[in-house]
Design a protein around this motif. Sequence first.
Motif, PDB file in Angstrom:
ATOM      1  N   SER A   1     -49.692 -37.891   1.832  1.00  0.00           N
ATOM      2  CA  SER A   1     -49.051 -39.151   1.457  1.00  0.00           C
ATOM      3  C   SER A   1     -47.863 -39.405   2.374  1.00  0.00           C
ATOM      4  CB  SER A   1     -48.585 -39.104  -0.002  1.00  0.00           C
ATOM      5  OG  SER A   1     -47.435 -38.292  -0.136  1.00  0.00           O
ATOM      6  N   PHE A   2     -47.515 -40.675   2.540  1.00  0.00           N
ATOM      7  CA  PHE A   2     -46.358 -41.025   3.361  1.00  0.00           C
ATOM      8  C   PHE A   2     -45.097 -40.348   2.833  1.00  0.00           C
ATOM      9  CE2 PHE A   2     -48.402 -45.253   4.782  1.00  0.00           C
ATOM     10  CZ  PHE A   2     -48.813 -44.701   5.973  1.00  0.00           C
ATOM     11  N   LYS A   3     -44.972 -40.280   1.527  1.00  0.00           N
ATOM     12  CA  LYS A   3     -43.769 -39.686   0.939  1.00  0.00           C
ATOM     13  C   LYS A   3     -43.681 -38.201   1.255  1.00  0.00           C
ATOM     14  CE  LYS A   3     -41.141 -39.359  -3.378  1.00  0.00           C
ATOM     15  NZ  LYS A   3     -41.126 -39.712  -4.821  1.00  0.00           N
ATOM     16  N   ASN A   4     -44.782 -37.482   1.073  1.00  0.00           N
ATOM     17  CA  ASN A   4     -44.759 -36.044   1.340  1.00  0.00           C
ATOM     18  C   ASN A   4     -44.578 -35.743   2.818  1.00  0.00           C
ATOM     19  OD1 ASN A   4     -44.958 -35.139  -1.305  1.00  0.00           O
ATOM     20  ND2 ASN A   4     -47.186 -35.144  -1.294  1.00  0.00           N
TER      21      ASN A   4
ATOM     22  N   GLY B   1     -48.817 -43.347  13.048  1.00  0.00           N
ATOM     23  CA  GLY B   1     -47.444 -42.875  13.203  1.00  0.00           C
ATOM     24  C   GLY B   1     -46.441 -43.974  12.942  1.00  0.00           C
ATOM     25  N   ALA B   2     -46.788 -45.212  13.335  1.00  0.00           N
ATOM     26  CA  ALA B   2     -45.910 -46.350  13.061  1.00  0.00           C
ATOM     27  C   ALA B   2     -45.899 -46.684  11.573  1.00  0.00           C
ATOM     28  CB  ALA B   2     -46.363 -47.566  13.868  1.00  0.00           C
ATOM     29  N   GLY B   3     -47.058 -46.549  10.933  1.00  0.00           N
ATOM     30  CA  GLY B   3     -47.084 -46.757   9.490  1.00  0.00           C
ATOM     31  C   GLY B   3     -46.161 -45.793   8.766  1.00  0.00           C
ATOM     32  N   LEU B   4     -46.136 -44.550   9.242  1.00  0.00           N
ATOM     33  CA  LEU B   4     -45.246 -43.557   8.655  1.00  0.00           C
ATOM     34  C   LEU B   4     -43.790 -43.848   8.981  1.00  0.00           C
ATOM     35  CD1 LEU B   4     -44.718 -40.968   7.098  1.00  0.00           C
ATOM     36  CD2 LEU B   4     -45.394 -39.657   9.133  1.00  0.00           C
ATOM     37  N   VAL B   5     -43.511 -44.420  10.146  1.00  0.00           N
ATOM     38  CA  VAL B   5     -42.136 -44.780  10.509  1.00  0.00           C
ATOM     39  C   VAL B   5     -41.505 -45.638   9.416  1.00  0.00           C
ATOM     40  CG1 VAL B   5     -40.803 -46.322  12.004  1.00  0.00           C
ATOM     41  CG2 VAL B   5     -42.226 -44.554  13.019  1.00  0.00           C
ATOM     42  N   TRP B   6     -42.218 -46.692   9.010  1.00  0.00           N
ATOM     43  CA  TRP B   6     -41.644 -47.601   8.007  1.00  0.00           C
ATOM     44  C   TRP B   6     -41.332 -46.875   6.707  1.00  0.00           C
ATOM     45  CZ3 TRP B   6     -40.253 -51.183  11.005  1.00  0.00           C
ATOM     46  CH2 TRP B   6     -41.095 -51.845  11.886  1.00  0.00           C
ATOM     47  N   ARG B   7     -42.259 -46.032   6.264  1.00  0.00           N
ATOM     48  CA  ARG B   7     -42.048 -45.326   4.986  1.00  0.00           C
ATOM     49  C   ARG B   7     -40.977 -44.240   5.116  1.00  0.00           C
ATOM     50  NH1 ARG B   7     -44.838 -49.755   4.177  1.00  0.00           N
ATOM     51  NH2 ARG B   7     -45.593 -49.834   2.029  1.00  0.00           N
ATOM     52  N   PHE B   8     -40.974 -43.523   6.213  1.00  0.00           N
ATOM     53  CA  PHE B   8     -39.962 -42.493   6.442  1.00  0.00           C
ATOM     54  C   PHE B   8     -38.564 -43.124   6.384  1.00  0.00           C
ATOM     55  CE2 PHE B   8     -38.991 -38.744   9.595  1.00  0.00           C
ATOM     56  CZ  PHE B   8     -38.194 -38.137   8.633  1.00  0.00           C
ATOM     57  N   ALA B   9     -38.430 -44.310   6.949  1.00  0.00           N
ATOM     58  CA  ALA B   9     -37.140 -44.993   6.950  1.00  0.00           C
ATOM     59  C   ALA B   9     -36.765 -45.528   5.566  1.00  0.00           C
ATOM     60  CB  ALA B   9     -37.147 -46.135   7.963  1.00  0.00           C
ATOM     61  N   ILE B  10     -37.764 -45.799   4.716  1.00  0.00           N
ATOM     62  CA  ILE B  10     -37.468 -46.184   3.336  1.00  0.00           C
ATOM     63  C   ILE B  10     -36.915 -44.997   2.570  1.00  0.00           C
ATOM     64  CG2 ILE B  10     -38.500 -46.840   1.126  1.00  0.00           C
ATOM     65  CD1 ILE B  10     -40.461 -48.596   2.672  1.00  0.00           C
ATOM     66  N   TYR B  11     -37.565 -43.847   2.738  1.00  0.00           N
ATOM     67  CA  TYR B  11     -37.185 -42.660   1.962  1.00  0.00           C
ATOM     68  C   TYR B  11     -35.929 -41.976   2.498  1.00  0.00           C
ATOM     69  CZ  TYR B  11     -41.776 -43.053  -0.273  1.00  0.00           C
ATOM     70  OH  TYR B  11     -42.871 -43.500  -0.979  1.00  0.00           O
ATOM     71  N   TYR B  12     -35.688 -42.054   3.805  1.00  0.00           N
ATOM     72  CA  TYR B  12     -34.560 -41.327   4.418  1.00  0.00           C
ATOM     73  C   TYR B  12     -33.810 -42.216   5.408  1.00  0.00           C
ATOM     74  CZ  TYR B  12     -36.592 -37.038   2.491  1.00  0.00           C
ATOM     75  OH  TYR B  12     -37.078 -36.068   1.638  1.00  0.00           O
ATOM     76  N   PRO B  13     -33.291 -43.350   4.974  1.00  0.00           N
ATOM     77  CA  PRO B  13     -32.640 -44.260   5.934  1.00  0.00           C
ATOM     78  C   PRO B  13     -31.436 -43.646   6.627  1.00  0.00           C
ATOM     79  CG  PRO B  13     -32.140 -44.893   3.675  1.00  0.00           C
ATOM     80  CD  PRO B  13     -33.211 -43.860   3.601  1.00  0.00           C
TER      81      PRO B  13
END
Length: 329
Positions: free
Chosen positions: A88-91, A117-129
């Motif tokens: 998952s993007f979160k994990n 990898g770009a899809g994960l970029v957006w979620r990674f930045a949501i969870y850990y801005p």
Amino acid sequence: MAAQVPAAQAPFNSSHSVVVGESTYHYLRARPSGEPKGSVLLLHGFPDLPYGWKYQVPLFTSLGYQVIVPEMLGYGYTSSPSELDAFSFKNMSNDLAALLDQILPDEQVILGGHDWGAGLVWRFAIYYPQLFKGIFALTYPFFPPVTEYVDLADQIKDGEVPTLKYQLQLRDPSLDRKLRSEEEIRQLLIATHGGLTPDGKVGFTNEGLIQENFPYLQPGPLLNGTELDYYVSEYQIKGIRGPLTWYRTNKVNFEDELPIAQAGGPKFTIPALFVQATKDPVLVPSLSEGMDKYFDKLTRAEVETGHWATIEDPAAVNKAIKSWIETFE
């Protein structure tokens, strides 16, 4: 532990592995000639490897940045868990946050990605801005979290995302058994990188893989020779199941993101760049409509390429990235 990388992995200087939670991540590092003024974390997509950033890494090192490029979860020497939730993007954001904490503690980095990898970029930045001073995504626009789950098959049936029909095939676990041998993986890579049969037939469209054409596909200009051999050898390490698992997490991601959607969605306050590949037959420009409202500082750029923008026109991609970085350095 650091190790020298083979010539096929230039322009990287060293190869490392780090344990985060229950997974091991393998990553490559490139350093500038002097003391780094900062760091960049780059995330690859499918079916790619860190080497797909070969033309962007020298840009960043020339600007004084060190570059970290992991083999993403499921790929190469990085772990390939059997549990769907691990992908998952979160994990995966949790994994990469732990990776940064180990190798670049207390440092804000520039985060970039292409394709998945770009899809994960957006979620990674949501969870850990707080970890990033800037984020950029190539080809994959920001899709906001939603409050109601609709299966991809139903979305396609309703005409919402017709160019993503191929994902119905790639998410089917039975495909793992059809792409096991070295030759099958080679032809998959040729198909997804634009290879053609002698009479001009393709091996991949937005409808999916055309496997009856696989035996006749010839490598195209984007991936061939020793580079193709290197990619094949990397995919032979753990096979194709892990990379394809990224296509099977829609429901898991929806459940993780539901509270965010119910709260009205995210608001990105850090500088962001989205680079649209205008000739991408799958991630078409219309998919990015409406994403701007989620950003305070969104820069848009276009490159006249197909999906593989980083290698089709690296000069245009690098120009867009460099111009964007100069706005907040």
